[in-house]
Design a protein around this motif. Structure first.
Motif, PDB file in Angstrom:
ATOM      1  N   ARG A 263       0.838  -1.204   0.000  1.00  0.00           N
ATOM      2  CA  ARG A 263       0.000   0.000   0.000  1.00  0.00           C
ATOM      3  C   ARG A 263       0.870   1.249   0.000  1.00  0.00           C
ATOM      4  NH1 ARG A 263      -4.392  -0.047   4.454  1.00  0.00           N
ATOM      5  NH2 ARG A 263      -5.320   1.481   3.084  1.00  0.00           N
ATOM      6  N   VAL A 264       1.958   1.213   0.790  1.00  0.00           N
ATOM      7  CA  VAL A 264       2.875   2.353   0.828  1.00  0.00           C
ATOM      8  C   VAL A 264       3.494   2.555  -0.551  1.00  0.00           C
ATOM      9  CG1 VAL A 264       5.069   3.186   1.780  1.00  0.00           C
ATOM     10  CG2 VAL A 264       3.360   2.152   3.296  1.00  0.00           C
ATOM     11  N   GLN A 265       3.909   1.458  -1.172  1.00  0.00           N
ATOM     12  CA  GLN A 265       4.537   1.547  -2.497  1.00  0.00           C
ATOM     13  C   GLN A 265       3.555   2.032  -3.549  1.00  0.00           C
ATOM     14  OE1 GLN A 265       7.707   1.508  -2.984  1.00  0.00           O
ATOM     15  NE2 GLN A 265       7.993   1.081  -0.812  1.00  0.00           N
ATOM     16  N   GLN A 266       2.298   1.562  -3.433  1.00  0.00           N
ATOM     17  CA  GLN A 266       1.280   2.011  -4.403  1.00  0.00           C
ATOM     18  C   GLN A 266       1.098   3.521  -4.299  1.00  0.00           C
ATOM     19  OE1 GLN A 266      -2.735   0.679  -3.754  1.00  0.00           O
ATOM     20  NE2 GLN A 266      -3.428   1.432  -5.736  1.00  0.00           N
ATOM     21  N   PHE A 267       1.061   4.013  -3.052  1.00  0.00           N
ATOM     22  CA  PHE A 267       0.858   5.454  -2.867  1.00  0.00           C
ATOM     23  C   PHE A 267       2.065   6.243  -3.356  1.00  0.00           C
ATOM     24  CE2 PHE A 267       1.331   9.311  -0.351  1.00  0.00           C
ATOM     25  CZ  PHE A 267       0.153   9.950  -0.689  1.00  0.00           C
ATOM     26  N   LEU A 268       3.261   5.780  -2.977  1.00  0.00           N
ATOM     27  CA  LEU A 268       4.462   6.539  -3.339  1.00  0.00           C
ATOM     28  C   LEU A 268       4.670   6.589  -4.853  1.00  0.00           C
ATOM     29  CD1 LEU A 268       7.084   5.393  -0.650  1.00  0.00           C
ATOM     30  CD2 LEU A 268       5.758   7.500  -0.723  1.00  0.00           C
ATOM     31  N   HIS A 269       4.321   5.506  -5.554  1.00  0.00           N
ATOM     32  CA  HIS A 269       4.556   5.457  -7.001  1.00  0.00           C
ATOM     33  C   HIS A 269       3.312   5.763  -7.812  1.00  0.00           C
ATOM     34  CE1 HIS A 269       7.946   3.068  -5.295  1.00  0.00           C
ATOM     35  NE2 HIS A 269       8.600   3.881  -6.112  1.00  0.00           N
ATOM     36  N   GLY A 270       2.210   5.973  -7.148  1.00  0.00           N
ATOM     37  CA  GLY A 270       0.990   6.360  -7.862  1.00  0.00           C
ATOM     38  C   GLY A 270       0.443   5.286  -8.776  1.00  0.00           C
ATOM     39  N   HIS A 271       0.555   4.022  -8.379  1.00  0.00           N
ATOM     40  CA  HIS A 271      -0.016   2.954  -9.206  1.00  0.00           C
ATOM     41  C   HIS A 271      -1.534   3.017  -9.147  1.00  0.00           C
ATOM     42  CE1 HIS A 271       3.965   0.674  -8.348  1.00  0.00           C
ATOM     43  NE2 HIS A 271       4.055   1.402  -9.447  1.00  0.00           N
ATOM     44  N   PRO A 272      -2.193   2.978 -10.295  1.00  0.00           N
ATOM     45  CA  PRO A 272      -3.657   3.121 -10.288  1.00  0.00           C
ATOM     46  C   PRO A 272      -4.386   1.964  -9.637  1.00  0.00           C
ATOM     47  CG  PRO A 272      -2.864   2.604 -12.502  1.00  0.00           C
ATOM     48  CD  PRO A 272      -1.652   2.842 -11.654  1.00  0.00           C
ATOM     49  N   ASP A 273      -3.788   0.788  -9.614  1.00  0.00           N
ATOM     50  CA  ASP A 273      -4.476  -0.362  -9.014  1.00  0.00           C
ATOM     51  C   ASP A 273      -3.522  -1.064  -8.062  1.00  0.00           C
ATOM     52  OD1 ASP A 273      -6.601  -1.949  -8.516  1.00  0.00           O
ATOM     53  OD2 ASP A 273      -6.803  -2.751 -10.548  1.00  0.00           O
ATOM     54  N   GLY A 274      -4.096  -1.681  -7.079  1.00  0.00           N
ATOM     55  CA  GLY A 274      -3.281  -2.341  -6.075  1.00  0.00           C
ATOM     56  C   GLY A 274      -4.124  -2.583  -4.842  1.00  0.00           C
ATOM     57  N   PRO A 275      -3.502  -2.560  -3.665  1.00  0.00           N
ATOM     58  CA  PRO A 275      -4.292  -2.742  -2.449  1.00  0.00           C
ATOM     59  C   PRO A 275      -5.433  -1.729  -2.357  1.00  0.00           C
ATOM     60  CG  PRO A 275      -1.955  -2.801  -1.934  1.00  0.00           C
ATOM     61  CD  PRO A 275      -2.063  -2.411  -3.379  1.00  0.00           C
ATOM     62  N   VAL A 276      -5.198  -0.503  -2.838  1.00  0.00           N
ATOM     63  CA  VAL A 276      -6.307   0.441  -2.982  1.00  0.00           C
ATOM     64  C   VAL A 276      -6.841   0.237  -4.398  1.00  0.00           C
ATOM     65  CG1 VAL A 276      -7.022   2.858  -2.978  1.00  0.00           C
ATOM     66  CG2 VAL A 276      -5.229   2.080  -1.419  1.00  0.00           C
ATOM     67  N   PRO A 277      -8.013  -0.376  -4.541  1.00  0.00           N
ATOM     68  CA  PRO A 277      -8.462  -0.806  -5.878  1.00  0.00           C
ATOM     69  C   PRO A 277      -8.855   0.361  -6.780  1.00  0.00           C
ATOM     70  CG  PRO A 277     -10.170  -1.224  -4.250  1.00  0.00           C
ATOM     71  CD  PRO A 277      -8.989  -0.700  -3.498  1.00  0.00           C
ATOM     72  N   PHE A 278      -8.685   0.134  -8.076  1.00  0.00           N
ATOM     73  CA  PHE A 278      -9.088   1.128  -9.068  1.00  0.00           C
ATOM     74  C   PHE A 278     -10.608   1.278  -9.068  1.00  0.00           C
ATOM     75  CE2 PHE A 278     -10.533   1.785 -13.510  1.00  0.00           C
ATOM     76  CZ  PHE A 278     -10.032   3.062 -13.714  1.00  0.00           C
TER      77      PHE A 278
END
Lengths: 296, 259
Positions: A263-278
């Motif tokens: 989740r931290v990595q998704q936020f830092l790199h701005g991935h559109p999908d991941g633990p926080v779903p698109f």
């Protein structure tokens, strides 16, 4: 979750603060702000569910997280504008939620806050906006107030704009005037609410420089709420990420970049999908299109 | 069942809102600022709330007085009592129309402006920034506006009544030819300072307080969006008008009712 401060003695490379400077000079490095198991609910929604956090004295701390996770609410809790359901919030050794009105207002004289909108008083000129806290809280003579206001405006590069009204300022200038106003009383703590949002690159660069310079020259404790990851990590000594009512990651910028949490990595790199779903939670797609057997 | 629940929710919301407005009022009245700080703020608000409302009060008072003169003369002349037009105009204005119409005009002109101004200050975080500077907005922003409205409405009502009587005189005496001595003499003989003028002043004091309270509370409590400000401004005018008309009946019954 408990955010540690001992590991945050290393500032970002670009920062003007020398690593370990505060420790070396014998300055007090105890936490300036401590949140202990804070629970806060608004309109039936639990915003914070047992958040614990320590914000070190004299350093820049960035609180980051997706929109709507309660970052600004956290600043309002620290400033005593909101009261938590439970838990303690200590600022400069005082338990904020338990303070009486008078004591709370006295404590706030040690705080400055830069609001996202600037929040300048629209019926006062730039000069009068910066002079406002001085006029209210001090009995200084007019010529001294004038000198202080001009010094604060000089610090943000707007001494020449003193006669302008807030309506005549650009967004970046508004925030700089608001910054000058928030440091008028030489506070110990300054809180920045989304300082970079909606700023062009030049204005953003100016704000980054100002936040960094103010921290190093005045020894302020700075708390910055933002979702601008790169800008925040470039100037902060310490950062934490808030999501779903919890601190999901914290540490120095380097520690956060190497954080194992997806989740931290998704936020830092701005991935559109991941633990926080698109996709926002929805019924099976087949139901909406009338197709059986299809699902998401 | 759902309708019953909705009614219950509405009732709870009204009670909660009344409770909030009561606490708000206690907060405003409970805080005392230094006179050297409070007085300039009060004077500034008296100017924007009171002085700038004079034009609408004077023009309205003049026309209402003229209409009263015309209507009064038409009705009273049927009974050969046109000489009583002066006392009719004076009693109508001093007892009822002066306080009531002034309060309604105040709610529309100054009350709505107060709500919009405070609401906008809330929306643009000016009130929050004041709090964070260690300045209580209830004392700094709200209290001067509440007190200014409280002071301004009785004065405006007095101006309204005086101008209205003069307008009635213009029509009754100058235009329709009522004897000037009867006009003023009957008025002087029939208008009592204690039971008419003083009661009118008490009404306007109550209306001024209620209208100002509603206006500042709606602004302070509004949802900080453009829609919220719009809704709060409308509520100020509607609630103030209803409160003034309802309270007018109650006060009239207490003051002039012969039970």
């Amino acid at each position: 979750m408990y955010a540690h401060i001992e590991g945050c003695s290393r500032p970002p490379e670009a920062g003007p603060v020398i690593p370990g400077r505060l420790l070396e000079t014998g300055m007090d490095t105890s936490p300036y702000i401590e949140l202990e198991d804070v629970v806060f609910t608004r309109s039936g929604r639990r915003i914070f569910d047992g958040v614990s956090l320590r914000i070190p004295r004299g350093k820049i701390t960035a609180i980051m997280g997706p929109s709507g996770t309660g970052k600004t609410t956290l600043l309002r809790l620290i400033g005593g504008q909101l009261r938590p359901d439970s838990g303690t919030i200590t600022v400069a050794g005082e338990n904020v939620p338990r303070l009486k009105r008078k004591a709370l207002y006295r404590l706030r004289e040690k705080m400055g806050m830069l609001f996202q909108s600037g929040a300048l008083f629209t019926d006062l000129s730039v000069f009068e906006n910066v002079a406002f806290p001085l006029r209210v809280h001090t009995a200084l003579p007019e010529d001294m107030i004038r000198d202080i206001v001009l010094m604060k405006l000089e610090a943000v590069g707007l001494r020449g704009a003193r006669e302008l009204m807030p309506a005549e300022l650009s967004g970046g200038m508004t925030r700089r005037v608001a910054l000058a106003r928030s440091i008028a009383l030489d506070p110990e703590l300054i809180m920045y609410d989304e300082p970079f949002t909606g700023q062009d690159p030049i204005a953003m660069g100016v704000l980054i420089k100002l936040i960094r310079d103010l921290n190093s020259s005045m020894g302020l404790t700075s708390v910055m709420v933002s979702h601008d990851v790169q800008e925040s990590l470039s100037i902060c000594h310490y950062a934490c990420i808030v999501a779903d009512g919890q601190v999901i990651g914290d540490g120095t910028p380097e520690e956060l970049r190497a954080h194992p949490s997806e989740r931290v990595q998704q936020f830092l790199h701005g991935h559109p999908d991941g633990p926080v779903p698109f996709h926002y939670p929805a019924a099976e797609a087949g139901q909406d299109w009338g197709i059986t057997g299809s699902s998401r | 069942m759902e309708k019953l629940a909705a009614l219950g929710r509405l009732g709870l919301e009204i009670i909660a809102s009344l409770g909030r407005s009561g606490r708000f009022l206690a907060g405003v009245l409970g805080g005392v600022s230094k006179p050297s700080v409070a007085f300039p703020l009060l004077v500034k608000q008296l100017y924007s709330i009171g002085v700038l409302s004079l034009a609408i009060i004077v023009v309205s008072g003049l026309f209402i007085g003229m209409v009263l003169g015309l209507q009064g003369y038409t009705i009273l002349s049927d009974y050969g009592s046109e000489a009583a037009v002066g006392q009719m105009i004076a009693l109508t204005l001093v007892r009822e129309l002066g306080p009531v119409v002034t309060a309604l005009l105040f709610a529309g002109r100054a009350g709505s402006a107060l709500t919009a101004e405070i609401g906008l200050m809330k929306t643009t975080e000016q009130l929050s920034s004041m709090e964070m500077m260690g300045v209580d907005p209830l004392r700094r922003v709200i209290a001067p506006r509440l007190w200014a409205g409280f002071i301004a409405v009785p004065v405006l009502a007095a101006v309204f009544s005086v101008v209205g009587i003069w307008g009635g005189m213009l029509v009754g005496v100058e235009w329709l030819g009522v004897f000037e001595g009867s006009f003023w003499g009957n008025m002087q003989a029939s208008v009592s300072f204690t039971s008419d003028v003083l009661n009118g002043v008490i009404k306007s004091v109550v209306f001024g307080f209620v209208c100002s309270w509603i206006a500042v509370y709606q602004g302070y409590d509004c949802v900080p969006t453009s829609e919220g400000i719009s809704s709060a401004t409308t509520k100020t005018v509607v609630y103030s008008s209803l409160a003034v008309l309802g309270l007018d009946f109650v006060l009239t019954a207490v003051m002039f009712g012969d039970f």
